[in-house]
Design a protein around this motif. Structure first.
Motif, mmCIF file in Angstrom:
data_model
loop_
_atom_site.group_PDB
_atom_site.id
_atom_site.type_symbol
_atom_site.label_atom_id
_atom_site.label_comp_id
_atom_site.label_asym_id
_atom_site.label_seq_id
_atom_site.Cartn_x
_atom_site.Cartn_y
_atom_site.Cartn_z
ATOM 1 N N PHE A 166 31.185 42.166 64.636
ATOM 2 C CA PHE A 166 30.583 42.172 63.423
ATOM 3 C C PHE A 166 30.746 40.965 62.777
ATOM 4 O O PHE A 166 29.794 40.073 62.138
ATOM 5 C CB PHE A 166 30.715 43.370 62.671
ATOM 6 C CG PHE A 166 30.186 43.579 61.250
ATOM 7 C CD1 PHE A 166 28.654 43.728 61.287
ATOM 8 C CD2 PHE A 166 30.866 42.927 59.956
ATOM 9 C CE1 PHE A 166 28.145 44.091 59.985
ATOM 10 C CE2 PHE A 166 30.118 43.083 59.103
ATOM 11 C CZ PHE A 166 28.773 43.509 58.721
ATOM 12 N N HIS A 167 32.056 40.806 62.557
ATOM 13 C CA HIS A 167 32.263 39.439 61.585
ATOM 14 C C HIS A 167 32.135 38.321 62.277
ATOM 15 O O HIS A 167 31.645 37.333 61.477
ATOM 16 C CB HIS A 167 33.733 39.735 61.104
ATOM 17 C CG HIS A 167 34.113 40.919 60.565
ATOM 18 N ND1 HIS A 167 33.848 41.167 59.208
ATOM 19 C CD2 HIS A 167 34.562 42.122 61.154
ATOM 20 C CE1 HIS A 167 34.295 42.269 58.626
ATOM 21 N NE2 HIS A 167 34.729 43.134 59.918
ATOM 22 N N GLU A 168 32.304 38.230 63.402
ATOM 23 C CA GLU A 168 32.068 36.909 64.209
ATOM 24 C C GLU A 168 30.486 36.443 64.105
ATOM 25 O O GLU A 168 30.173 35.544 64.128
ATOM 26 C CB GLU A 168 32.511 37.037 65.566
ATOM 27 C CG GLU A 168 33.965 36.894 65.673
ATOM 28 C CD GLU A 168 34.594 36.825 67.417
ATOM 29 O OE1 GLU A 168 33.857 36.183 68.009
ATOM 30 O OE2 GLU A 168 35.729 37.101 67.499
ATOM 31 N N ALA A 169 29.774 37.712 64.510
ATOM 32 C CA ALA A 169 28.270 37.407 64.541
ATOM 33 C C ALA A 169 27.847 36.907 63.044
ATOM 34 O O ALA A 169 26.821 36.291 63.172
ATOM 35 C CB ALA A 169 27.530 38.706 65.053
ATOM 36 N N LEU A 170 28.054 37.580 62.168
ATOM 37 C CA LEU A 170 27.835 37.276 60.714
ATOM 38 C C LEU A 170 28.015 35.887 60.452
ATOM 39 O O LEU A 170 27.503 35.038 59.811
ATOM 40 C CB LEU A 170 28.169 38.162 59.833
ATOM 41 C CG LEU A 170 27.299 39.503 59.360
ATOM 42 C CD1 LEU A 170 27.078 40.428 60.417
ATOM 43 C CD2 LEU A 170 27.806 40.219 57.992
ATOM 44 N N ASN A 171 29.111 35.341 60.846
ATOM 45 C CA ASN A 171 29.619 34.051 60.697
ATOM 46 C C ASN A 171 28.940 33.071 61.201
ATOM 47 O O ASN A 171 28.504 31.994 60.823
ATOM 48 C CB ASN A 171 31.162 34.069 60.913
ATOM 49 C CG ASN A 171 31.839 32.789 60.288
ATOM 50 O OD1 ASN A 171 31.603 32.367 59.113
ATOM 51 N ND2 ASN A 171 32.459 31.841 61.145
ATOM 52 N N VAL A 172 28.684 33.172 62.665
ATOM 53 C CA VAL A 172 27.975 32.620 63.266
ATOM 54 C C VAL A 172 26.495 32.517 62.817
ATOM 55 O O VAL A 172 25.854 31.174 62.647
ATOM 56 C CB VAL A 172 27.942 32.926 64.649
ATOM 57 C CG1 VAL A 172 26.891 32.204 65.680
ATOM 58 C CG2 VAL A 172 29.336 32.639 65.687
#
Length: 667
Positions: A166-172
């Protein structure tokens, strides 16, 4: 469904919506509710195996889907039946899917909502919920690169927001300003764990601030609020591409799945949310506003019930799926017709690293939308300088530096493939692939087998020891992937093979793990054709022909074999360089062993569970009567790979190979 008259507990403001839209919102919520009620009956009758109820959450799925255009992708979860029905997916296909029949979307290979359909622009989730978020990034990236002005909507639950994906996807999405609508269905519980034990903030929408992302909190039971606000946000994203985080506040009235029940939920909480039922409240509102009446309600309900029963009969009457072994095996990979391309141009003497760089560059020129992604690969050229100069040649849209988030980048590559774009992902070191392991083995590997969607992704894996890099930069971890059906694994030993096989890997529409031994990058040279050419997968190279013994290896191991045999020029040896580990050229191995009667297999990886074990077993099964000695495996010792040279030399199998080779020759 209850139809008693009630005063709505939800405040509605029509905001100028037409009667037709209001009626459509109602009808689209009613349909999944009636289907679910029927499914619960069928579940009790044993006619479906499992059910994840979305009763009470229909407004979110319906409102978001109606706010998007039909050509825009939606990535729903298992409580989003309203996405499928609002997109008019034929009910008999859904019913067949839930019964594991051939007319479903996965040919009986997966259940529930674990499927996708390109026709309806729906991409279903896998049980590891997080990866679908990064996949949405990839679809949105493709939309942005193609200037389509599309929005991609992806769903997760409040529990899923605790996952790293979740956090990786939002950051990207934020760094790349991707047009993604991240939809959190905050329904109170992750199975039995309440939100108070899931996160420590008041609103999940508040997390958007940390990513520099616009965010909203919406009453997920208010269909008008969901539809109008999401429609406005989607229109804005189409004009100004960017990610937006939306938290929909709702509640799960039934269990996580029906078998788990709801005993862990306080009754007063259940009662309070029951009064906020999105369908009953909206129905009462529409009647008060004279948008619908009893006759309309009965007519719509009768039509939907008739459709459900008619389509159920079709699904029930369908024969059980045929267990055809050939079909099962053939569907693991997308069919790929290899085309052998030879190069008639002159060759030049280049290093292994140069061959990789040339293959990438020529493939980038050949496929004008091919994307390369990885850490530090753009202006810096990557830690091994393989992509140096690529930005100048192809631009930053196609040569993309990524944040340090291997999982989301692999998922983004999957999303690009869904949108029809090839990609190459560079793991800075093969060791780091463990951070992206889940989407590789559970998403890329299984996608075509499950619902016919190819994962057109190459993952480059700089690997191997002998360079004093220690436990986290020296692994050769091909065995993690050779046992996973759906992945192809390539491991060249020479520059010529590296370039030709990399070109084939990029052409192949299936996921390929491409291992590149770091120790070979600048130590091995070979004459390689200057122009583009390809080499086939599943074809080993017989680099020396002999009679006494068969030696099988790959990668740096091939060079260790050649170095060792320089000491024994009178030994007549078949040396087989495997080149690809999946698919494996078993015929070349068997032909050689039948001729020589002895076989020794060298791998750099530690011994237990490595590919040498499988090759040994295959030889024993297929060539036993031709053997004059036991099959011998030689590998690194059973420890992590150490840093100090003396320890690393002891770890690697170079010296042990010579000892075991001589023993086997004398057997």
């Amino acid at each position: 469904m209850k139809t008693s008259k009630m005063q709505p507990y939800i405040k509605y403001y029509a905001n100028g919506l037409s009667t037709d839209i209001l009626r459509q919102l109602y009808t689209n919520m009613l349909k999944p509710r009636l289907i679910e009620e029927k499914m619960l009956v069928l579940l009790r009758q044993g006619k479906i195996s499992k059910w994840f109820s979305g009763i009470g959450q229909e407004a979110i799925a319906v409102g978001v889907t109606m706010a998007l255009h039909p050509e825009e992708y939606i990535l729903p979860m298992h409580r989003n039946l309203g996405v499928f029905t609002t997109r008019n997916v034929p009910l008999y296909k859904l019913f067949s899917q839930w019964q594991g029949k051939a007319s479903g979307f996965t040919k009986g290979r997966d259940r529930s909502f674990h499927f996708g359909t390109q026709y309806y622009k729906i991409v279903g989730m896998i049980s590891h919920l997080g990866p679908q978020l990064g996949v949405a990034d990839g679809i949105a990236l493709a939309s942005k690169l193609k200037a389509k002005k599309h929005v991609t909507a992806v769903f997760t639950g409040e529990g899923g927001t605790s996952e790293g994906d979740f956090h990786e996807a939002l950051n990207v999405a934020s760094v790349w300003q991707l047009p993604v609508l991240f939809c959190i269905e905050n329904n109170g519980y992750g199975l039995s764990t309440p939100t108070s034990e899931q996160y420590n903030c008041e609103n999940l929408a508040d997390r958007g601030v940390g990513y520099g992302m616009e965010s909203h909190s919406i009453d997920g039971n208010n269909i008008i609020e969901v539809y109008t606000k999401v429609a406005a946000i989607a229109d804005s994203i189409r004009i100004n591409p960017r990610p937006v985080l939306i938290e929909f506040k709702t509640f799960r009235i039934r269990g996580h799945e029906e078998a788990s029940g709801t005993k862990y939920v306080p009754q007063d909480l259940m009662d309070a949310w029951a009064k906020k039922d999105p369908l009953e409240n909206f129905q009462s509102y529409l009647k008060e506003e004279n948008v619908i009446d009893k006759a309309f309600e009965v007519e719509i309900k009768t039509r939907i019930v008739h459709e459900i029963n008619e389509h159920l009969e079709v699904a029930f009457n369908e024969e059980a799926i045929d267990a055809n072994l050939i079909n099962e095996l053939n569907d693991v990979f997308k069919p790929f017709e290899y085309k052998h391309i030879t190069c008639k141009s002159n060759s030049k003497n280049i290093r292994f690293v140069d061959a990789i760089s040339e293959g990438l560059k020529q493939s980038m020129a050949r496929y004008n939308d091919l994307i390369i992604m990885g850490q530090d690969i753009a202006d810096y050229g990557g830690v091994f300088k393989i992509t140096e100069g690529f930005v100048k040649a192809f631009g930053k849209d196609r040569v993309r530096n990524t944040p340090i988030c291997e999982s989301a980048i692999v998922e983004t590559a999957m999303g690009l493939s869904i949108a029809g774009i090839k990609s190459v992902v560079e793991m800075q070191f093969a060791d780091f692939v463990s951070s992206g392991f889940n989407p590789i083995v559970n998403y890329l590997a299984k996608s075509h087998y499950r619902w016919g969607q190819a994962a057109d992704v190459v993952i480059r894996m700089p690997c191997g020891g002998g360079v004093g890099a220690g436990p986290f930069h020296s692994q050769t971890n091909e065995a993690w992937f050779t046992k996973t059906p759906g992945l192809k694994v390539v491991y060249p030993a020479f520059p010529y093979d590296a370039k030709g096989l990399l070109n084939t890997a990029i052409t192949d529409p299936n996921p390929v793990l491409f291992f590149e031994h770091k120790g070979l990058y600048r130590s091995v040279r070979q004459h390689v054709p200057i122009d583009y050419f390809t080499l086939p997968f599943g074809k080993a190279s017989l680099i020396r022909n002999g009679q006494d013994i068969t030696v099988i290896s790959y990668g740096a191991g091939v060079h260790w074999v050649l170095e060792c045999l320089e000491k024994y020029p009178k030994v007549s040896v078949d040396i087989i360089d495997l080149r690809t580990l999946q698919p494996l050229d078993t015929q070349t191995i068997f032909n050689s062993v039948k001729k020589t009667g002895k076989a020794i297999i060298l791998q750099e990886d530690s011994l237990f569970g490595g590919i040498a074990s499988d090759i040994s077993a295959l030889i024993m099964e297929e060539c036993f009567k031709y053997l004059d000695a036991p099959v011998k495996r030689v590998a690194s010792i059973e420890t992590p790979i150490p840093f100090a040279k003396t320890l690393e030399d002891q770890y690697l199998p170079k010296e042990r190979f010579e000892t075991e080779l001589l023993k086997l020759l004398e057997y």
